[in-house]
Design a protein around this motif. Structure first.
Motif, PDB file in Angstrom:
ATOM      1  N   ALA A 114      -4.059  17.054  19.286  1.00 47.79           N
ATOM      2  CA  ALA A 114      -3.461  15.726  19.159  1.00 47.79           C
ATOM      3  C   ALA A 114      -4.503  14.619  19.121  1.00 47.79           C
ATOM      4  O   ALA A 114      -4.316  13.601  18.446  1.00 47.79           O
ATOM      5  N   ILE A 137      -4.268  12.139  15.948  1.00 51.60           N
ATOM      6  CA  ILE A 137      -3.928  10.723  16.076  1.00 51.60           C
ATOM      7  C   ILE A 137      -4.933   9.852  15.333  1.00 51.60           C
ATOM      8  O   ILE A 137      -4.597   8.793  14.801  1.00 51.60           O
ATOM      9  N   MET A 140      -3.855   9.930  11.741  1.00 50.24           N
ATOM     10  CA  MET A 140      -2.648   9.124  11.548  1.00 50.24           C
ATOM     11  C   MET A 140      -2.982   7.634  11.493  1.00 50.24           C
ATOM     12  O   MET A 140      -2.414   6.889  10.696  1.00 50.24           O
ATOM     13  N   SER A 194       8.190  11.114  14.628  1.00 52.73           N
ATOM     14  CA  SER A 194       7.972  12.534  14.921  1.00 52.73           C
ATOM     15  C   SER A 194       7.835  13.349  13.631  1.00 52.73           C
ATOM     16  O   SER A 194       6.959  14.216  13.517  1.00 52.73           O
ATOM     17  N   TYR A 243       6.916  12.192  10.711  1.00 53.30           N
ATOM     18  CA  TYR A 243       5.668  11.784  10.068  1.00 53.30           C
ATOM     19  C   TYR A 243       4.470  12.446  10.738  1.00 53.30           C
ATOM     20  O   TYR A 243       3.502  12.852  10.084  1.00 53.30           O
ATOM     21  N   TYR A 244       4.551  12.598  12.064  1.00 54.66           N
ATOM     22  CA  TYR A 244       3.468  13.225  12.841  1.00 54.66           C
ATOM     23  C   TYR A 244       3.308  14.696  12.468  1.00 54.66           C
ATOM     24  O   TYR A 244       2.185  15.222  12.442  1.00 54.66           O
ATOM     25  N   LYS A 245       4.426  15.363  12.137  1.00 50.19           N
ATOM     26  CA  LYS A 245       4.372  16.790  11.810  1.00 50.19           C
ATOM     27  C   LYS A 245       3.663  17.053  10.480  1.00 50.19           C
ATOM     28  O   LYS A 245       3.270  18.196  10.223  1.00 50.19           O
ATOM     29  N   LEU A 289      -0.482   8.608  21.080  1.00 49.96           N
ATOM     30  CA  LEU A 289       0.682   8.677  20.200  1.00 49.96           C
ATOM     31  C   LEU A 289       1.863   7.913  20.796  1.00 49.96           C
ATOM     32  O   LEU A 289       2.542   7.153  20.092  1.00 49.96           O
TER      33      LEU A 289
END
Length: 377
Positions: free
Chosen positions: A64, A68, A71, A108, A110-112, A193
């Motif tokens: 993560a 991040i 992202m 969530s 979008y994070y995947k 996040l």
């Protein structure tokens, strides 16, 4: 979105920081194998630890703390996509337009797209398991055959075994060490996040319907529907409507009675005329000298009497048919009105029951959601 969340540092630094701790341990083991450091490491233990190290490097891109960073490099695209979905899911309530999108679900999903959650979830337990597997593999490789026939050789085999066990445990230590490093940076990345998600909520909360607002609007809709149902029942059971219906039925019945009386009056008049003519004819028979003329008069009067009787019979039949038809129409209309009233009552009861069930289910789901939010906090 504010620019404070945008990271200017390249993401390979995050990757390098995660790789540094694993590399540091592996370099120490390598130096021990090369006898630069006073650590005894066998070749097979070095190879096993090297394999675990390569697996760790592969998993770093799913951590993560590294994700991040990637992202935040794409926050402009994130905001464009979010604004597009906000417009797509817009809903107007009482002349106010907002979106029904759930930012948490959108974020969530979008994070995947940046990492595989399956890899990230197994990593903390995978590294210790690989370390334990490597330990037993190293022990099995360094295990002597214990075929010595004297005590000195047996002592030598035991020494080799103990030495191999000592170096084999480095693999387990390395696996646990990587698991700790992974978990720390994973939680650190998830904290970032959550911070970014909270900021998104603050920025776009004025453009999105909150759950409480949607619940309140839903209750308002139920109240308006109930009010309309009550008004419909009032119209159905309006006394003026029933009074008008009864007056209409009485008016129709009175019309039938009046027509019947007129028909009976006409029949009576015809009978009186026939009776008078018959008396005159009989008198004429006695006084007239012409029997033929009297006979013709009698025959004519008999025909007229027969016609009058037929008219009376037709009038009675018409009266019976009219009265029966009117009564049937009256009772049919009454049955129809009563049936409609019963159907409306049944529909009202069913609608009320369904609304109560929906209201109870909605309140239960809202309480469960509220309880889960409180537990998560």
């Amino acid at each position: 979105m504010t620019n404070t969340n945008s990271s200017t540092a390249p993401c390979f630094i995050n990757y390098f920081v995660l790789a540094f701790f694993g590399t540091l341990f592996f370099a120490t083991i390598t130096l021990g194998y090369l006898q630069i450091l006073p650590i005894k490491v066998s070749l097979h233990s070095l190879l096993i630890i090297g394999f675990i190290y390569l697996v760790y490097l592969f998993f770093i891109r799913h951590n993560a703390n590294y994700v991040i960073c990637r992202m935040r490099k794409e926050y402009i695209n994130l905001q464009k996509s979010l604004q597009k979905h906000i417009k797509k899911n817009s809903l107007t309530i009482l002349d106010e337009t907002k979106s029904t999108i759930n930012i948490s679900d959108f974020f969530s999903n979008y994070y995947k797209t940046f990492r595989n959650d399956n890899y990230a979830s197994i990593a903390p337990s995978l590294f210790p398991m690989l370390g334990i597997l490597g330990t037993f593999t190293a022990i099995a490789i360094s295990m002597p055959d214990f075929s010595s026939s004297n005590t000195a050789e047996l002592d030598s085999d035991i020494s080799i075994l103990l030495s191999g066990i000592g170096t084999a445990f480095y693999a387990s230590i390395y696996g646990i060490y990587l698991s700790i490093i992974w978990s720390f940076f994973e939680k650190r990345g998830l904290s970032k996040l959550d911070s970014d998600l909270h900021e998104l909520h603050l920025v776009y909360e004025s453009y999105i319907w909150s759950e409480s607002e949607l619940k309140r609007h839903e209750h308002m809709q139920h109240e308006m529907r109930d009010q309309k149902m009550i008004e419909a029942l009032k119209d159905t059971f309006n006394l003026e409507f029933i009074k008008t219906l009864n007056e209409k039925h009485l008016e129709n019945f009175q019309t039938i009675i009046n027509e019947t009386n007129e028909n009976f009056t006409t029949i009576t008049n015809h009978l009186k005329m026939v009776s008078t003519e018959l008396k005159d004819t009989i008198t004429q028979i006695h006084t007239s000298q012409s029997a033929i003329t009297a006979s013709q008069k009698i025959e004519q009067n008999i025909k007229e009497f027969t016609q009058t009787t037929a008219i009376l019979n037709n009038t009675l039949q018409k009266f019976d048919a009219t009265l029966e038809e009117s009564l049937n129409m009256t009772f049919h209309k009454i049955d129809q009105e009563v049936g409609e009233i019963v159907m409306k009552l049944a529909n009202f009861a069913h609608s009320t029951s369904e609304q109560n069930k929906l209201l109870q289910r909605t309140i239960t789901e809202y309480h469960n959601t509220l309880s889960q939010k409180i537990e998560n906090r």
